[in-house]
Design a protein around this motif. Structure first.
Motif, short mmCIF file in Angstrom:
data_model
loop_
_atom_site.label_atom_id
_atom_site.label_comp_id
_atom_site.label_asym_id
_atom_site.label_seq_id
_atom_site.Cartn_x
_atom_site.Cartn_y
_atom_site.Cartn_z
N ALA A 117 38.57 27.18 42.75
CA ALA A 117 38.29 28.57 43.15
C ALA A 117 39.59 29.37 43.27
O ALA A 117 39.62 30.57 42.92
N MET A 118 40.65 28.73 43.74
CA MET A 118 41.93 29.44 43.82
C MET A 118 42.47 29.76 42.43
O MET A 118 43.04 30.85 42.22
N ASP A 119 42.29 28.85 41.47
CA ASP A 119 42.69 29.13 40.09
C ASP A 119 41.89 30.29 39.51
O ASP A 119 42.42 31.13 38.78
N LEU A 120 40.59 30.34 39.83
CA LEU A 120 39.75 31.44 39.36
C LEU A 120 40.20 32.76 39.97
O LEU A 120 40.25 33.78 39.28
N GLN A 121 40.58 32.72 41.23
CA GLN A 121 41.08 33.93 41.90
C GLN A 121 42.40 34.38 41.28
O GLN A 121 42.61 35.58 41.06
N ASP A 122 43.29 33.45 40.99
CA ASP A 122 44.56 33.81 40.34
C ASP A 122 44.32 34.38 38.95
O ASP A 122 45.02 35.32 38.54
N ALA A 170 41.68 36.04 38.03
CA ALA A 170 41.12 37.38 38.20
C ALA A 170 42.20 38.38 38.57
O ALA A 170 42.16 39.54 38.12
N VAL A 171 43.17 37.98 39.37
CA VAL A 171 44.26 38.89 39.75
C VAL A 171 45.16 39.18 38.55
O VAL A 171 45.63 40.30 38.37
N PRO A 187 40.35 44.22 36.11
CA PRO A 187 39.80 43.47 37.25
C PRO A 187 38.27 43.48 37.30
O PRO A 187 37.67 42.65 37.96
N ALA A 242 34.72 36.84 34.80
CA ALA A 242 35.65 35.71 34.73
C ALA A 242 35.42 34.93 33.44
O ALA A 242 34.31 34.92 32.91
N VAL A 268 34.31 25.69 38.12
CA VAL A 268 33.79 25.87 39.48
C VAL A 268 32.41 25.22 39.61
O VAL A 268 32.11 24.56 40.61
#
Length: 168
Positions: free
Chosen positions: A79-84, A86-87, A92, A96, A104
């Motif tokens: 989930a952190m990789d997905l958030q990175d 997206a950023v 934005p 994804a 995920v």
């Protein structure tokens, strides 16, 4: 002859039993048990539990405890990789990438299998093998895993996430 045997022989009645007299059940029965008399009945000692079954419980417990922890860590890092991702994306509002969503989804499936499937399987196996303590332990592990998991993600949302993952 020892003094104990001699003493016991003296206590017996000396009246001879005639061959023509029928024997009764009272004559064949052992003497009634009196206080202070030692029982000579052998004690049956249960066999120790089968080591393979003990190994099964240990393996299932380790898979549940360590596997759930590692699967949750994998879900967190995915989930952190997905958030990175997206950023770092130029737009934005764009969805994804499919590879990140699949990762995920796979991590979520592993969490569900290890947190819910392993203790449920262990409880069913313990019930089939008639091991009451193990069944209680694995049921408690299932409750310990399911309560926080279903509190964080309600069953309806969990079902939608799984259906989206497997449905495409």
């Amino acid at each position: 002859m020892s003094p104990k045997k001699r003493k016991r022989r003296k206590d017996r009645p000396t009246a001879p039993v005639s061959a023509a007299a029928p024997r009764t059940r009272e004559a064949d029965a052992p003497p009634a048990r009196t206080e202070g008399r030692i029982s000579r009945t052998p004690v049956v000692v249960a066999d120790p539990p089968d080591r393979r079954i003990t190994l099964l419980w240990v393996v299932l417990t380790l898979v549940w405890a360590l596997g759930t922890f590692l699967a949750l860590a994998n879900l967190l890092f995915t989930a952190m990789d997905l958030q990175d991702a997206a950023v770092a994306a130029a737009d934005p509002t764009a969805p994804a990438p499919q590879e990140a969503m699949d990762a995920v989804g796979n991590a979520l499936v592993w969490v569900l299998v290890l947190a819910l499937g392993v203790p449920a399987g262990g409880a069913v196996t313990a019930l089939v093998l008639r091991r009451r303590i193990a069944a209680i332990g694995f049921t408690a592990a299932l409750v310990l895993s399911a309560a926080p998991l279903l509190w964080v993600m309600p069953p309806a949302e969990l079902w939608d996430a799984l259906r989206a993952h497997f449905g495409g």
